[in-house]
Every structure is written in structure tokens, then in C-alpha cells.
Design a protein around this motif. Structure first.
Motif, mmCIF file in Angstrom:
data_model
loop_
_atom_site.group_PDB
_atom_site.id
_atom_site.type_symbol
_atom_site.label_atom_id
_atom_site.label_comp_id
_atom_site.label_asym_id
_atom_site.label_seq_id
_atom_site.Cartn_x
_atom_site.Cartn_y
_atom_site.Cartn_z
ATOM 1 N N ALA A 17 7.874 -0.762 -1.835
ATOM 2 C CA ALA A 17 7.128 -1.781 -2.573
ATOM 3 C C ALA A 17 7.700 -3.166 -2.308
ATOM 4 C CB ALA A 17 7.161 -1.468 -4.064
ATOM 5 N N LEU A 18 9.007 -3.275 -2.270
ATOM 6 C CA LEU A 18 9.623 -4.571 -1.976
ATOM 7 C C LEU A 18 9.322 -5.009 -0.546
ATOM 8 C CD1 LEU A 18 13.077 -4.124 -3.729
ATOM 9 C CD2 LEU A 18 11.137 -5.508 -4.487
ATOM 10 N N SER A 19 9.279 -4.058 0.364
ATOM 11 C CA SER A 19 8.938 -4.373 1.751
ATOM 12 C C SER A 19 7.498 -4.862 1.862
ATOM 13 C CB SER A 19 9.144 -3.138 2.625
ATOM 14 O OG SER A 19 8.720 -3.381 3.935
ATOM 15 N N PHE A 20 6.582 -4.194 1.144
ATOM 16 C CA PHE A 20 5.189 -4.637 1.162
ATOM 17 C C PHE A 20 5.052 -6.031 0.558
ATOM 18 C CE2 PHE A 20 3.491 -0.076 1.308
ATOM 19 C CZ PHE A 20 3.283 -0.167 2.675
ATOM 20 N N ARG A 21 5.861 -6.324 -0.453
ATOM 21 C CA ARG A 21 5.810 -7.657 -1.061
ATOM 22 C C ARG A 21 6.252 -8.714 -0.056
ATOM 23 N NH1 ARG A 21 8.674 -9.594 -6.679
ATOM 24 N NH2 ARG A 21 7.979 -11.743 -6.528
ATOM 25 N N GLN A 22 7.288 -8.408 0.711
ATOM 26 C CA GLN A 22 7.794 -9.352 1.704
ATOM 27 C C GLN A 22 6.778 -9.579 2.831
ATOM 28 O OE1 GLN A 22 11.485 -8.114 3.531
ATOM 29 N NE2 GLN A 22 12.492 -9.970 2.828
ATOM 30 N N GLN A 23 5.991 -8.567 3.127
ATOM 31 C CA GLN A 23 4.994 -8.660 4.193
ATOM 32 C C GLN A 23 3.661 -9.223 3.707
ATOM 33 O OE1 GLN A 23 4.590 -4.842 6.117
ATOM 34 N NE2 GLN A 23 6.795 -4.507 6.109
ATOM 35 N N HIS A 24 3.598 -9.587 2.422
ATOM 36 C CA HIS A 24 2.388 -10.155 1.815
ATOM 37 C C HIS A 24 1.195 -9.212 1.933
ATOM 38 C CE1 HIS A 24 4.583 -13.846 1.294
ATOM 39 N NE2 HIS A 24 4.868 -13.871 2.590
ATOM 40 N N LYS A 25 1.451 -7.942 1.664
ATOM 41 C CA LYS A 25 0.373 -6.944 1.655
ATOM 42 C C LYS A 25 -0.373 -7.037 0.318
ATOM 43 C CE LYS A 25 1.356 -5.095 5.617
ATOM 44 N NZ LYS A 25 0.490 -5.219 6.763
ATOM 45 N N PRO A 26 -1.516 -6.366 0.195
ATOM 46 C CA PRO A 26 -2.276 -6.430 -1.064
ATOM 47 C C PRO A 26 -1.446 -5.965 -2.265
ATOM 48 C CG PRO A 26 -3.595 -5.415 0.642
ATOM 49 C CD PRO A 26 -2.220 -5.599 1.210
ATOM 50 N N PHE A 33 3.034 1.792 -5.410
ATOM 51 C CA PHE A 33 4.363 2.286 -5.085
ATOM 52 C C PHE A 33 5.274 2.242 -6.305
ATOM 53 C CE2 PHE A 33 3.060 2.789 -0.920
ATOM 54 C CZ PHE A 33 4.092 3.125 -0.062
ATOM 55 N N TYR A 34 5.173 1.166 -7.110
ATOM 56 C CA TYR A 34 5.973 1.090 -8.331
ATOM 57 C C TYR A 34 5.584 2.178 -9.326
ATOM 58 C CZ TYR A 34 8.099 -3.374 -7.019
ATOM 59 O OH TYR A 34 8.813 -4.362 -6.390
ATOM 60 N N VAL A 35 4.296 2.454 -9.442
ATOM 61 C CA VAL A 35 3.830 3.505 -10.354
ATOM 62 C C VAL A 35 4.336 4.868 -9.884
ATOM 63 C CG1 VAL A 35 1.763 4.729 -11.154
ATOM 64 C CG2 VAL A 35 1.841 2.235 -11.205
ATOM 65 N N LEU A 36 4.248 5.131 -8.590
ATOM 66 C CA LEU A 36 4.751 6.407 -8.074
ATOM 67 C C LEU A 36 6.261 6.536 -8.274
ATOM 68 C CD1 LEU A 36 2.696 6.725 -4.778
ATOM 69 C CD2 LEU A 36 2.483 8.129 -6.834
ATOM 70 N N ALA A 37 6.988 5.436 -8.115
ATOM 71 C CA ALA A 37 8.431 5.473 -8.349
ATOM 72 C C ALA A 37 8.725 5.770 -9.811
ATOM 73 C CB ALA A 37 9.062 4.146 -7.931
ATOM 74 N N GLY A 38 7.963 5.156 -10.707
ATOM 75 C CA GLY A 38 8.145 5.426 -12.137
ATOM 76 C C GLY A 38 7.844 6.874 -12.480
ATOM 77 N N MET A 39 6.798 7.421 -11.886
ATOM 78 C CA MET A 39 6.465 8.818 -12.128
ATOM 79 C C MET A 39 7.555 9.739 -11.590
ATOM 80 S SD MET A 39 2.392 8.667 -11.280
ATOM 81 C CE MET A 39 2.215 10.427 -11.187
ATOM 82 N N SER A 40 8.140 9.377 -10.462
ATOM 83 C CA SER A 40 9.212 10.171 -9.893
ATOM 84 C C SER A 40 10.446 10.152 -10.800
ATOM 85 C CB SER A 40 9.556 9.643 -8.502
ATOM 86 O OG SER A 40 10.622 10.358 -7.948
ATOM 87 N N LEU A 41 10.766 8.981 -11.343
ATOM 88 C CA LEU A 41 11.905 8.898 -12.268
ATOM 89 C C LEU A 41 11.629 9.671 -13.556
ATOM 90 C CD1 LEU A 41 13.017 5.183 -11.842
ATOM 91 C CD2 LEU A 41 14.234 7.244 -11.109
ATOM 92 N N LEU A 42 10.404 9.608 -14.035
ATOM 93 C CA LEU A 42 10.047 10.371 -15.235
ATOM 94 C C LEU A 42 10.172 11.872 -14.989
ATOM 95 C CD1 LEU A 42 8.939 10.415 -18.128
ATOM 96 C CD2 LEU A 42 6.652 10.455 -17.113
#
Length: 52
Positions: A17-26, A33-42
Motif C-alpha cells: 500500500a505504501l508503494s502504491f501511494r508512492q507511485q501515485h496509483k488510484p 491493501f490496508y483493509v486486507l492487512a487489517g483483516m490479516s491482523l484480525l
């Protein structure tokens, strides 16, 4: 065991997610990606709870 793997997966997803942010993706790709990471931590947390 599985909880450690899920935490590692969450770290990879946050890095993506941080990489996509740096590349100015949608924005929706970053949020997903953040939601999937949160679900993985849960899921990792739920696996550490004692069973019935």
C-alpha cells in the motif's frame, strides 16, 4: 504458527500500500491493501484466542 504468517502477510500488504501511494496509483488500491492487512491482523489475533 499461522498467526506469525498472517502478521508477516499484513506487513507485506502494508508495504504494498505504501508503494502504491508512492507511485501515485488510484486510492482504492491503497485502501484495499490496508483493509486486507487489517483483516490479516484480525485473523492472526483471533487465532491466538483460546478455543472452547
Amino acid at each position: 504458527m499461522w498467526s506469525v504468517l498472517l502478521m508477516g502477510l499484513a506487513g507485506l500488504l502494508i508495504g504494498g500500500a505504501l508503494s502504491f501511494r508512492q507511485q501515485h496509483k488510484p486510492l482504492w488500491t491503497q485502501i484495499s491493501f490496508y483493509v486486507l492487512a487489517g483483516m490479516s491482523l484480525l485473523a492472526a489475533y483471533l487465532l491466538t484466542l483460546p478455543g472452547n
